[in-house]
Every structure is written in C-alpha cells, then in structure tokens.
Design a protein around this motif. Sequence first.
Motif, mmCIF file in Angstrom:
data_model
loop_
_atom_site.group_PDB
_atom_site.id
_atom_site.type_symbol
_atom_site.label_atom_id
_atom_site.label_comp_id
_atom_site.label_asym_id
_atom_site.label_seq_id
_atom_site.Cartn_x
_atom_site.Cartn_y
_atom_site.Cartn_z
ATOM 1 N N ASN A 21 -51.137 54.117 12.011
ATOM 2 C CA ASN A 21 -50.035 53.762 11.714
ATOM 3 C C ASN A 21 -48.956 54.898 11.433
ATOM 4 O OD1 ASN A 21 -50.646 51.120 11.392
ATOM 5 N ND2 ASN A 21 -51.802 51.304 9.048
ATOM 6 N N SER A 22 -49.795 55.936 10.934
ATOM 7 C CA SER A 22 -48.939 57.219 10.671
ATOM 8 C C SER A 22 -48.323 57.832 11.960
ATOM 9 C CB SER A 22 -49.729 58.270 10.203
ATOM 10 O OG SER A 22 -49.231 59.593 10.283
ATOM 11 N N ALA A 23 -48.783 57.656 13.440
ATOM 12 C CA ALA A 23 -48.428 58.115 14.411
ATOM 13 C C ALA A 23 -47.298 57.222 14.888
ATOM 14 C CB ALA A 23 -49.528 58.049 15.652
ATOM 15 N N GLN A 24 -47.485 55.825 14.562
ATOM 16 C CA GLN A 24 -46.151 54.767 14.940
ATOM 17 C C GLN A 24 -44.964 55.156 14.074
ATOM 18 O OE1 GLN A 24 -47.724 50.922 14.388
ATOM 19 N NE2 GLN A 24 -49.156 50.981 16.333
ATOM 20 N N ALA A 25 -45.500 55.488 12.907
ATOM 21 C CA ALA A 25 -44.203 55.911 11.923
ATOM 22 C C ALA A 25 -43.517 57.091 12.462
ATOM 23 C CB ALA A 25 -44.847 55.914 10.517
ATOM 24 N N ASN A 26 -44.283 57.976 12.632
ATOM 25 C CA ASN A 26 -43.631 59.321 13.176
ATOM 26 C C ASN A 26 -42.819 59.044 14.328
ATOM 27 O OD1 ASN A 26 -44.750 60.965 10.984
ATOM 28 N ND2 ASN A 26 -46.616 61.379 12.202
ATOM 29 N N LEU A 27 -43.180 58.348 15.280
ATOM 30 C CA LEU A 27 -42.666 57.901 16.486
ATOM 31 C C LEU A 27 -41.296 57.041 16.185
ATOM 32 C CD1 LEU A 27 -42.504 57.868 19.506
ATOM 33 C CD2 LEU A 27 -43.745 55.781 19.595
ATOM 34 N N LYS A 28 -41.491 56.195 15.369
ATOM 35 C CA LYS A 28 -40.379 55.442 14.799
ATOM 36 C C LYS A 28 -39.264 56.390 14.297
ATOM 37 C CE LYS A 28 -42.536 50.912 14.465
ATOM 38 N NZ LYS A 28 -42.744 49.656 13.214
ATOM 39 N N ALA A 29 -39.817 57.298 13.369
ATOM 40 C CA ALA A 29 -38.786 58.148 12.719
ATOM 41 C C ALA A 29 -38.136 59.180 13.637
ATOM 42 C CB ALA A 29 -39.414 58.955 11.752
ATOM 43 N N SER A 30 -38.966 59.417 14.871
ATOM 44 C CA SER A 30 -38.184 60.199 15.967
ATOM 45 C C SER A 30 -37.287 59.725 16.612
ATOM 46 C CB SER A 30 -39.144 61.117 16.573
ATOM 47 O OG SER A 30 -40.137 60.323 17.328
ATOM 48 N N GLN A 31 -37.435 58.336 16.847
ATOM 49 C CA GLN A 31 -36.435 57.826 17.953
ATOM 50 C C GLN A 31 -35.121 57.588 17.480
ATOM 51 O OE1 GLN A 31 -38.368 54.039 18.399
ATOM 52 N NE2 GLN A 31 -39.821 54.453 20.039
ATOM 53 N N PRO A 32 -34.540 57.313 16.247
ATOM 54 C CA PRO A 32 -33.200 57.155 15.631
ATOM 55 C C PRO A 32 -32.626 58.680 16.001
ATOM 56 C CG PRO A 32 -34.694 56.411 14.187
ATOM 57 C CD PRO A 32 -35.607 56.780 15.258
ATOM 58 N N GLU A 33 -33.290 59.544 15.685
ATOM 59 C CA GLU A 33 -32.779 61.059 16.007
ATOM 60 C C GLU A 33 -32.467 61.285 17.281
ATOM 61 O OE1 GLU A 33 -33.930 65.649 15.215
ATOM 62 O OE2 GLU A 33 -35.332 64.236 14.325
ATOM 63 N N THR A 34 -33.547 60.851 18.262
ATOM 64 C CA THR A 34 -33.272 61.038 19.570
ATOM 65 C C THR A 34 -31.984 60.247 19.973
ATOM 66 O OG1 THR A 34 -35.445 61.409 20.108
ATOM 67 C CG2 THR A 34 -34.283 60.887 21.751
ATOM 68 N N LYS A 35 -31.854 59.148 19.582
ATOM 69 C CA LYS A 35 -30.851 57.963 19.904
ATOM 70 C C LYS A 35 -29.503 58.780 19.350
ATOM 71 C CE LYS A 35 -33.362 53.558 20.214
ATOM 72 N NZ LYS A 35 -33.471 52.361 19.662
ATOM 73 N N GLN A 36 -29.576 59.270 18.252
ATOM 74 C CA GLN A 36 -28.265 59.914 17.609
ATOM 75 C C GLN A 36 -27.795 61.246 18.513
ATOM 76 O OE1 GLN A 36 -29.160 60.753 13.683
ATOM 77 N NE2 GLN A 36 -29.058 58.674 12.952
ATOM 78 N N LYS A 37 -28.866 61.859 18.718
ATOM 79 C CA LYS A 37 -28.375 62.955 19.739
ATOM 80 C C LYS A 37 -27.681 62.607 21.128
ATOM 81 C CE LYS A 37 -31.824 66.245 18.014
ATOM 82 N NZ LYS A 37 -32.927 67.261 18.139
ATOM 83 N N ALA A 38 -28.624 61.428 21.666
ATOM 84 C CA ALA A 38 -27.963 61.023 22.960
ATOM 85 C C ALA A 38 -26.633 60.485 22.920
ATOM 86 C CB ALA A 38 -28.838 59.962 23.656
ATOM 87 N N ALA A 39 -26.356 59.468 21.738
ATOM 88 C CA ALA A 39 -25.074 59.128 21.498
ATOM 89 C C ALA A 39 -23.919 60.002 21.188
ATOM 90 C CB ALA A 39 -25.313 58.137 20.241
ATOM 91 N N ALA A 40 -24.363 61.138 20.413
ATOM 92 C CA ALA A 40 -23.517 62.371 20.173
ATOM 93 C C ALA A 40 -23.015 63.106 21.476
ATOM 94 C CB ALA A 40 -24.194 63.416 19.126
ATOM 95 N N GLN A 41 -24.024 63.159 22.351
ATOM 96 C CA GLN A 41 -23.623 63.973 23.708
ATOM 97 C C GLN A 41 -22.714 62.846 24.340
ATOM 98 O OE1 GLN A 41 -27.584 64.595 25.411
ATOM 99 N NE2 GLN A 41 -27.862 66.326 24.041
ATOM 100 N N THR A 42 -23.077 61.726 24.340
ATOM 101 C CA THR A 42 -22.232 60.604 25.155
ATOM 102 C C THR A 42 -20.895 60.655 24.790
ATOM 103 O OG1 THR A 42 -24.055 59.256 25.702
ATOM 104 C CG2 THR A 42 -21.981 58.304 26.005
ATOM 105 N N ALA A 43 -20.639 60.859 23.215
ATOM 106 C CA ALA A 43 -19.389 60.804 22.782
ATOM 107 C C ALA A 43 -18.798 62.147 23.201
ATOM 108 C CB ALA A 43 -19.459 60.606 21.197
ATOM 109 N N GLN A 44 -19.395 63.117 23.063
ATOM 110 C CA GLN A 44 -18.669 64.535 23.344
ATOM 111 C C GLN A 44 -18.256 64.383 24.974
ATOM 112 O OE1 GLN A 44 -18.095 67.094 21.113
ATOM 113 N NE2 GLN A 44 -17.069 67.953 22.897
ATOM 114 N N SER A 45 -19.197 63.927 25.814
ATOM 115 C CA SER A 45 -18.794 63.988 27.075
ATOM 116 C C SER A 45 -17.573 63.201 27.152
ATOM 117 C CB SER A 45 -20.084 63.408 27.932
ATOM 118 O OG SER A 45 -19.636 63.353 29.431
ATOM 119 N N ALA A 46 -17.483 61.896 26.745
ATOM 120 C CA ALA A 46 -16.300 60.987 26.580
ATOM 121 C C ALA A 46 -15.083 61.567 26.004
ATOM 122 C CB ALA A 46 -16.701 59.518 25.928
ATOM 123 N N ASP A 47 -15.365 62.454 25.064
ATOM 124 C CA ASP A 47 -14.353 63.053 24.175
ATOM 125 C C ASP A 47 -13.708 64.222 25.475
ATOM 126 O OD1 ASP A 47 -14.255 61.622 22.177
ATOM 127 O OD2 ASP A 47 -15.508 63.315 20.963
#
Length: 209
Positions: free
Chosen positions: A22-48
């Motif tokens: 459960n702890s590993a899954q929680a850590n994985l879930k916690a890390s996924q939004p951060e990765t998505k945010q970084k990817a979204a930020a990079q995409t937005a920066q590229s679009a800008d």
Amino acid sequence: MTKRDPEATEFPSEKDLKKTANSAQANLKASQPETKQKAAAQTAQSADNDNEAVIDKLLDKNQELEKKLRASQDQYLRAEAEIQNIKRHNQMEQADLIKYDGQKLATAILPSLDNLQRALQAQSSNKAQEESILTGVKMVLKHLQQALKENQVEEIPAAGQKFDPTLHQAVQTVPADDQHPAETVVEVLQTGYKLKDRVLRPSMVVVAQ
C-alpha cells in the motif's frame, strides 16, 4: 550442529506485506501528479514558445506589408500630383491658345501698318496727288486699326509716358529738360502693340535721361 526452527520475526507477516504494498502504491500515486504537472508545464511552455514564434513572424510580416503600403501610397500621391500638374499645364496652354488666338494674324499685318504710317508722313510736290494718296492711305490704316481693335490688339501708349522696359524699347536717349523729365519717352520711332496683356512688340522710343 543443532537444527533451529526459524522465528516468526525473521519473515514478514501478511499484514506487513500489505502495508508495504500500500505504501509503494501511495508513493507511486503521489509521484504521478507531479510527473503529469511537469509534462503539462513543458507542453505549455513549448506551446507558448511556438505561439511567440508565430506572433513574431506575423509582426514582421505586418511591418513588411505596412512598408509596402506606405511606398505604394507615396507612389500614388506622386503620380496623382504629376497628373494634376499635366492637366493644369494643358489647361493653361489651351487657355493661352484661346486668349491669344489672333496673335499670328496681328503680328503679320504690323509691318503693313508701319508702311502706311510712313506713307502718311511722306510729302509730294503734287498737292492733288498727295491729297488723294493720303485719303486712301488713311482709309486703309483706319480699317486695319479697326480690325486689330476688334481682335483686342491695341497700340502701346508711349509718347510722354514714363519709360516702362516691359512695354518700351529704348533705342536712343536725349538730355532731360523741363518738358521731358528724366525717364520719360520723348519720341516714338516705331509703335508697339499688345494683344490683351501680351506684348506683341514693344514701342521703339527715345528716352530722356
């Protein structure tokens, strides 16, 4: 060697395994939004960046088109001004042609007027013949002068007038006196004529100095 049974603490329990999973899954879930945010930020920066590049290109194109437009407008204004100048010039020429239509005829008959005037000044020993010649010449001269007047060709006043270089041509000078102040016409040697406000020929005069 004595054989020892393994203790319970040496192996994780099912509860511990579930907790670890459960702890590993929680850590994985916690890390996924951060990765998505970084990817979204990079995409937005590229679009800008892409948008900025497009805007820069559009601005450059707009400036180029504005320069071409100004150049075209300048050329149009110059051409329009040149056309207007040509029109005005043609209108002035046509107006002059109409205004001075009788110039060629008037200039052609001026020598005849001169000869008639000289004939009137001539003297003859035969009085009867002289009277007849004078009468005929006077009639011709009168008719010619009338024809010129009808075409707005007139003599230029000269005798006793103040010398005007635009109307008179001084061919001789004499000392000024009480009757003829300086810069006045003393004698007319050849009559001048003008058509309306245009001088056909100036009067040839003697001027007091």
